[in-house]
Design an enzyme around this catalytic site. Structure first.
Site, short mmCIF file in Angstrom:
data_model
loop_
_atom_site.label_atom_id
_atom_site.label_comp_id
_atom_site.label_asym_id
_atom_site.label_seq_id
_atom_site.Cartn_x
_atom_site.Cartn_y
_atom_site.Cartn_z
N SER A 21 -9.72 5.42 23.92
CA SER A 21 -9.65 6.73 24.55
C SER A 21 -9.71 6.61 26.07
O SER A 21 -9.07 7.38 26.80
CB SER A 21 -10.78 7.62 24.04
OG SER A 21 -10.68 7.75 22.63
N PRO A 92 -8.64 6.48 15.62
CA PRO A 92 -10.04 6.04 15.62
C PRO A 92 -10.18 4.58 15.23
O PRO A 92 -9.42 4.05 14.43
CB PRO A 92 -10.71 6.95 14.59
CG PRO A 92 -9.61 7.51 13.78
CD PRO A 92 -8.36 7.47 14.57
N LYS A 146 -11.47 -4.41 29.46
CA LYS A 146 -12.79 -4.63 30.06
C LYS A 146 -12.85 -6.00 30.74
O LYS A 146 -13.88 -6.69 30.71
CB LYS A 146 -13.91 -4.48 29.02
CG LYS A 146 -13.85 -3.15 28.24
CD LYS A 146 -15.13 -2.88 27.47
CE LYS A 146 -14.94 -1.69 26.55
NZ LYS A 146 -16.12 -1.42 25.72
N LYS A 464 12.61 -14.47 -43.70
CA LYS A 464 12.45 -13.32 -42.82
C LYS A 464 12.55 -12.00 -43.57
O LYS A 464 11.68 -11.14 -43.45
CB LYS A 464 13.52 -13.34 -41.71
CG LYS A 464 13.46 -14.52 -40.77
CD LYS A 464 14.51 -14.42 -39.67
CE LYS A 464 15.93 -14.34 -40.17
NZ LYS A 464 16.37 -15.51 -40.98
N SER A 465 13.64 -11.83 -44.32
CA SER A 465 13.86 -10.55 -45.00
C SER A 465 12.76 -10.27 -46.02
O SER A 465 12.23 -9.15 -46.08
CB SER A 465 15.21 -10.56 -45.70
OG SER A 465 16.23 -10.61 -44.73
N SER A 532 18.78 -14.53 -34.95
CA SER A 532 18.68 -14.57 -33.48
C SER A 532 18.37 -15.98 -32.97
O SER A 532 17.28 -16.25 -32.51
CB SER A 532 17.65 -13.56 -32.96
OG SER A 532 16.44 -13.59 -33.69
#
Lengths: 640, 267
Positions: A21, A92, A146, A464-465, A532
Site C-alpha cells: 500500500s 492483501p 525498504k 464363457k457362455s 474378444s
C-alpha cells in the site's frame, strides 16, 4: 473527441508488511494523482491512530484496516504516466485473505511483487509468485523494498534476487525486472535513485511503461459464450459475449457441446445508427439465427471447423482457497464461462504446497486450503472448453464450495490436432448427447445396485457362455438386474453386417462394448460372452465404459487350447483344423490373454459350481461397492 | 475496442448474468448521471426493454427539477417505475430540519429501501456505485451479498474472479449487482457524451456553479465551475483535484462516515 488512452491493469502483491500500500501511495504522490484534500484526510486518520503519515491509508479505507495497518480486501485506483493510464489493484498480503488477493490479481495484466529487503523472502512472497504464474500473469516486476533500512546495500539486493530467481525458475517463471526500491522515501519509483548507483534497473515507472498491453483475442477462433435466450417478442434472441475471434452476420456457427448448427441472421442492437454486422472479441452481443435450433445458456458458439473441445474428463491445475478441503470424488458445481455442471475430482496426481513448492509424496484424498494440485476432473455432462493457453476465457473454471468459489482451475494438455483430450476420445463418443434426467446414483438407489460390465474373454470352448448364463441366473435370484450379451447372438442382429475380417472383428467388439455400456447405464449388470481376442480392443471397451463412469471388470475364462479343442461344443475347432473356416482364434489367429485380468477363472481346474461361486462373489462386491459416482477408479482394471 | 467499449461490454455482461440468476430483481434509480447511464446500459443489454422494475427512493427532499426529469425519463425509457417514500419515518418527524445527515440518510434511504425490498422480495438490486467515488466502494465486488439486516460483511467478502459471481442468496438476503464498479467519473461523462444520453440540467453550470453529484437538496451543494456543456465538464474533470463527493455533506460528517453508512446498507 479525447484521444484514446492506453490502460494497463497492475496488481501489487507480496507478503504482509512488505509495503504494497505504501508503494501505491508513493506512486500516486509522485505522479501528482492524489485528489485535493486526500493527503489531509490521510494525515487526520493517521493522527487518530497515533502514527506517522502513512500512504497506505489511501487504499486501506476500512476502519479495521487502518487500526491494524493491514489490507483486508483488494481495491482499485487509477493513475497516469506520460505514456498511459494505470489501474492499480492492491491485493492483501495476509495468508488468510488469499481469496481477496486472487480476486484482485485475476484481473491484472501485469504485477509488481514486493519483497522486504530487511525481512527477505517470506511465505507469501513465494505463494504470490506461484499464483501469478498460475493466473497467467507473466509481466512481473520484483521490487526489493525498504532498501533504506539496509543502507542501500547492493549485496542484500543481489542475494534476494538470486534466491528468488532460483525459486521462480522451478515454476518456469522469469520476472522481467528486479528493482531495488524504497517506496517510503521514493527511491527508484519514478526516477532512478542516486543512492543506488550500482543498480542497473530502470525505475518502477519506466519498467511499467515498458510492459505490453494484453494481446487482442480477435484473431483467435471464435468463442461466443451464451448467457441467455430472450423471447421478449416473437423472436428468439441469443445473448452472450464474444470471448475470442469474431462473428459476422451470415456466418455458419455451431453451438458446443450439443453441436447444433445454424447461421447468424442478425446482430441486435438498441439505439444504433446502423445495423451491426460484425462483433469481435470482448463485445457483448445479441443475435438471432436463421434456423430455429435449441440453444441454451452455457453453450459456446464457434465456427464449424475451429470449435472448442468437449469431454467429460480432463486434466487441470487447481488452486484451493476455501477452509473446507476439496475432497476426492465429492460433487462440486463447476462453472466455466456460463456453463455450469456437477463435477468431481477423480484423481489427484500431485499436490504442491503453494509456498514451499513441496510435493506431497503420500497419495491424497483431498486438497487443502492454499494448496495447488494437478488433477483429473470428471463432469456429469460433456463440457466445452479450451486449453487456457489457447483461449483464457474458456480454458479456466471455478469449483464452488457451497455458495462460494472454493478454488480455480486451469485446463491444459488437450490435443486439438486429434480432437482428443489426452487419451480420452471425444470424437468416438456419441456426437449428440442427450442427458437423461436421472443420474446413475438415482438408478443405483432405485435398483439397489449399480450397473456394471463384466467382460468375459477367453478361447472358444473355454466356458464363457455357460458361465455367463449361470451367472445371470444367480444374480437375478439375488435381485440384481442382469443380462447376457452373447457374441453369437449379437452377430444375428446388431452386427449382422459384419464379417470376420480384422476391421469387422474390431467393429464387432466396439459395438458390443457400446451396447454393454448403454445397458449398464440403464442400471443392468451386463455379462458379455465374446472371445474378444485382442488386448487393444478390450482396452478400448474398457475406456468406453470408464468414460461413462461404468464399473468394468475384465474376467479371463481360461483353459488350455487342448482342453477347449477337446470340448469343441459346436465342432468349430474341427472345422478350423480342416480349413473349412479360416482365421479361427487359437488355430490360425492369435489370442492375446489378459495381462492383469480383474479375475481369472480356470475352467479346467474348477467345477462349474466353484467357478460360479467365485464369479458371483466378485460381481456382488463390484455392483454393491460401486455406489459412489466414480469409485470405479479403485478397480485395478482402470489402472492403465 | 476502446476503453468505453470495454466498460460497456462488461456492464452489459453483468446485467445479463444478474437477470439470468435472479428471478426477482429491481434497479434503484436516483435520476443522477450514473443512474441514467445504468438505465441506458440496461436498455442495450435487453435490446430496448428493461425486464425488471426501476425504483426511486424518494426522500421528499428531492430537487423539483429532478422530479420533472423523473417524469420525462419514465415515459421516454418506458420504465416500470416504483416510487418509495419512508412515510413512517417522515411521520415520526425524521428530516434534515431535526436530525443529523447520517440519521436522515439512513432512515429515508436505507430503511426505505429495506421496506420496499421486503415488500417485493427482491433478491438482487442493481446499483450504480463506482470504485472511484469512495475508498470503501473501491473494495466492492460486482456481485456483493447483503444479509437480511442489510449488512455488508466487508471483512469476509466472497472471492470473485474470471467473471464468476455470487449468484445465489438465502431467503431475506439480497445481492447488490454493480455494473458500473470499474467506471470512473470521467468514463461516465465521456460515455454520456458519446451516447448522447439526456441528463438533468443541474449538472451544468449556472452562475458559475454546478452540481457534480446530486442528493437531497438540504445537504447537496454545488461546486465552483464554469462548465456548461458535457465537453466542458470532461475537460474540467481531467484537471480537477476536487473529489466528486466533496459536495455531499453526509460523507464528511465524521471519519469513516461512508463505511458506517455502507455497512448498514447504504449504497
Amino acid at each position: 473527441m479525447s484521444q484514446e488512452q492506453e490502460r494497463l491493469k497492475i496488481v501489487i502483491v507480496g507478503h504482509v508488511d512488505h509495503g504494497k500500500s505504501t508503494l501505491i501511495g508513493r506512486l500516486f504522490h509522485d505522479t501528482d494523482s492524489l485528489p485535493l484534500g486526500k493527503a489531509e484526510s490521510i494525515r487526520k486518520a493517521c493522527e487518530a491512530e497515533g502514527m506517522e503519515f502513512e500512504y497506505a491509508f489511501l487504499l486501506d479505507a476500512l476502519l479495521e484496516e487502518q487500526e491494524q495497518n493491514i489490507t483486508i480486501d483488494t481495491t482499485r485506483i487509477q493513475f497516469r504516466t506520460q505514456k498511459r493510464n494505470y489501474i492499480i489493484i492492491d491485493a492483501p498480503g495476509h495468508k488468510e485473505f488469499l481469496k481477496n488477493m486472487i480476486t484482485g490479481a485475476a484481473n491484472a495484466d501485469a504485477a509488481i511483487l514486493l519483497i522486504d529487503a530487511n525481512e527477505g523472502i517470506q511465505e507469501q512472497s513465494r505463494r504470490h509468485g506461484y499464483l501469478l504464474s498460475l493466473l497467467g500473469i507473466h509481466q512481473v516486476i520484483v521490487a526489493v523494498n525498504k532498501m533504506d533500512l539496509v543502507g542501500f546495500n547492493e549485496s542484500v539486493f543481489r542475494q534476494i534476487k538470486q534466491d528468488y530467481t532460483a525459486f521462480l525458475e522451478k515454476l518456469g517463471v522469469s520476472p522481467k525486472y528486479f528493482i531495488p526500491v524504497s517506496a517510503k522515501h521514493g527511491h527508484n519509483i519514478t526516477t532512478r535513485s542516486p543512492q543506488m548507483p550500482w543498480s542497473e534497473s530502470p525505475s518502477i515507472l519506466d519498467a511499467l511503461d515498458s510492459f505490453a498491453l494484453p494481446p487482442s483475442q480477435e484473431d483467435m477462433p471464435l468463442r461466443m459464450i451464451v448467457q441467455d435466450v430472450y423471447r421478449f417478442d416473437e423472436r428468439r434472441i441469443v445473448a452472450g459475449r464474444v470471448e475470442a475471434g469474431s462473428l459476422s452476420v451470415g456466418d455458419d456457427i455451431v453451438f458446443w457441446p450439443d453441436r447444433k448448427r445454424s447461421k447468424v441472421k442478425t446482430i441486435e442492437s438498441w439505439n444504433a445508427t446502423a445495423p451491426q454486422v460484425r462483433a469481435s472479441a470482448g463485445q457483448s452481443l445479441a443475435i438471432t439465427l436463421e434456423e430455429q435450433i435449441f440453444v441454451e445458456r452455457g453453450q459456446i458458439a464457434g465456427h464449424p471447423d475451429s470449435g472448442p473441445l468437449e469431454a467429460r474428463e480432463f486434466c487441470a491445475n487447481i488452486f484451493w482457497i476455501h477452509d473446507e478441503p476439496l475432497s476426492l470424488n465429492h460433487p462440486h458445481t463447476l462453472k466455466l464461462g456460463t456453463q455450469q455442471v456437477e463435477a468431481r475430482v477423480l484423481k489427484i496426481h500431485r499436490v504442491v504446497d503453494s509456498s514451499t513448492l513441496e510435493i506431497s509424496e503420500q497419495p491424497r484424498m483431498d486438497i487443502k486450503k492454499n494448496e495447488v494440485a494437478e488433477v483429473t476432473v470428471r463432469v456429469r455432462r460433456p463440457l466445452a472448453f479450451d486449453n487456457r493457453d489457447r483461449c483464457p476465457e474458456t480454458g479456466r473454471f471455478v469449483l464452488m464450495q457451497g455458495e462460494r468459489i472454493g478454488g480455480g482451475g486451469i485446463i491444459h494438455g488437450a490435443d486439438y490436432a486429434s480432437g482428443q483430450h489426452r487419451a480420452k476420445s471425444v470424437t468416438s463418443e456419441n456426437i449428440t448427447w442427450t442427458e437423461g434426467r436421472l443420474s446413475s446414483d438415482d438408478r443405483a438407489g432405485h435398483f439397489g445396485h449399480r450397473g456394471a460390465v463384466i467382460w468375459l474373454t477367453g478361447l472358444s470352448g473355454s466356458g464363457k457362455s455357460t458361465l455367463a448364463i449361470a451367472l445371470e441366473a444367480s444374480l437375478f435370484q439375488r435381485g440384481i438386474a442382469s443380462f447376457v450379451l452373447d457374441g453369437d447372438n449379437l452377430r444375428h442382429g446388431l452386427c449382422t453386417d459384419l464379417g470376420f475380417s480384422e476391421t469387422d472383428r474390431k467393429e464387432n467388439i466396439r459395438r458390443a462394448g457400446e451396447a454393454a455400456k448403454l445397458m449398464a447405464e440403464a442400471g443392468l449388470v451386463v455379462v458379455t460372452s465374446l472371445i474378444s481376442p485382442f488386448r487393444e480392443d478390450r482396452l478400448k471397451v474398457q475406456e468406453i465404459c470408464k468414460a461413462s463412469g461404468i464399473p468394468f471388470a475384465e474376467v479371463y475364462i481360461s483353459a488350455p487350447l487342448e482342453v477347449c479343442e477337446q470340448r469343441d461344443p459346436r465342432s468349430l475347432y474341427k472345422k478350423a483344423r480342416s480349413g473349412e473356416i479360416r482365421g479361427f482364434t487359437g488355430i490360425d489367429s492369435p489370442y492375446e490373454p489378459p495381462q492383469n485380468p480383474d479375475l481369472e477363472i480356470a475352467t479346467d481346474k474348477n467345477t462349474i459350481k466353484e467357478s460360479i461361486a467365485h464369479l458371483l462373489g466378485f460381481v456382488l462386491e463390484l455392483s454393491n461397492r460401486q455406489k459412489t459416482f466414480s469409485a470405479e477408479d479403485e478397480l485395478p482394471a482402470s489402472n492403465i | 475496442m476502446t476503453h468505453l467499449d470495454q466498460l460497456e461490454a462488461q456492464s452489459i455482461f453483468i446485467f445479463r448474468e444478474a437477470y439470468h440468476a435472479f428471478s426477482k430483481m429491481a434497479m434503484p434509480w436516483s435520476m443522477g448521471k450514473d443512474s441514467n447511464v445504468l438505465v441506458w446500459l440496461a436498455k442495450k443489454a435487453f435490446c430496448g426493454r428493461i425486464p425488471f422494475p426501476v425504483l426511486h427512493i424518494d426522500t421528499t427532499y428531492e430537487f423539483p427539477e429532478m422530479l420533472e426529469f423523473r417524469a420525462w425519463a419514465q415515459k421516454s425509457y418506458e420504465l416500470d417505475l416504483i416510487v418509495k417514500i419512508n412515510e413512517e419515518a417522515r411521520a415520526r418527524g425524521i428530516g434534515y430540519e431535526t436530525c443529523d445527515p447520517i440519521t436522515v440518510t439512513h432512515e429515508l434511504k436505507t430503511v426505505a429501501l429495506q421496506q420496499v425490498l421486503t415488500q417485493y422480495k427482491w433478491e438482487a438490486l442493481v446499483t450504480g456505485i463506482r470504485r472511484d467515488e469512495d475508498s470503501t466502494r473501491a473494495k466492492e465486488r460486482y456481485f456483493s451479498p447483503r444479509n437480511a439486516d442489510f449488512e455488508w460483511d466487508y471483512k469476509d467478502q466472497p472471492p470473485e474472479f474470471w467473471n464468476q459471481f455470487t449468484t445465489s442468496c438465502k431467503p431475506g438476503e439480497h445481492v447488490r449487482v454493480q455494473p458500473l464498479l470499474d467506471w470512473t467519473e470521467l468514463d461516465v461523462w465521456e460515455y454520456i457524451e458519446r451516447e448522447k444520453i439526456t441528463i438533468p440540467d443541474m449538472y451544468f453550470s449556472r452562475e458559475g456553479k454546478r452540481f457534480r453529484s446530486i442528493g437531497c437538496w438540504p445537504i447537496t451543494h454545488p461546486v465552483e465551475s464554469p462548465a456548461s456543456t458535457i465537453r466542458e465538464i470532461i475537460e474540467e474533470l481531467k484537471t480537477t483535484k476536487v473529489s466528486e463527493r466533496a459536495g455531499r455533506a453526509q460523507d464528511h460528517h465524521e471519519r469513516n462516515a461512508m463505511q458506517k453508512l455502507r455497512a448498514k446498507g447504504f449504497m
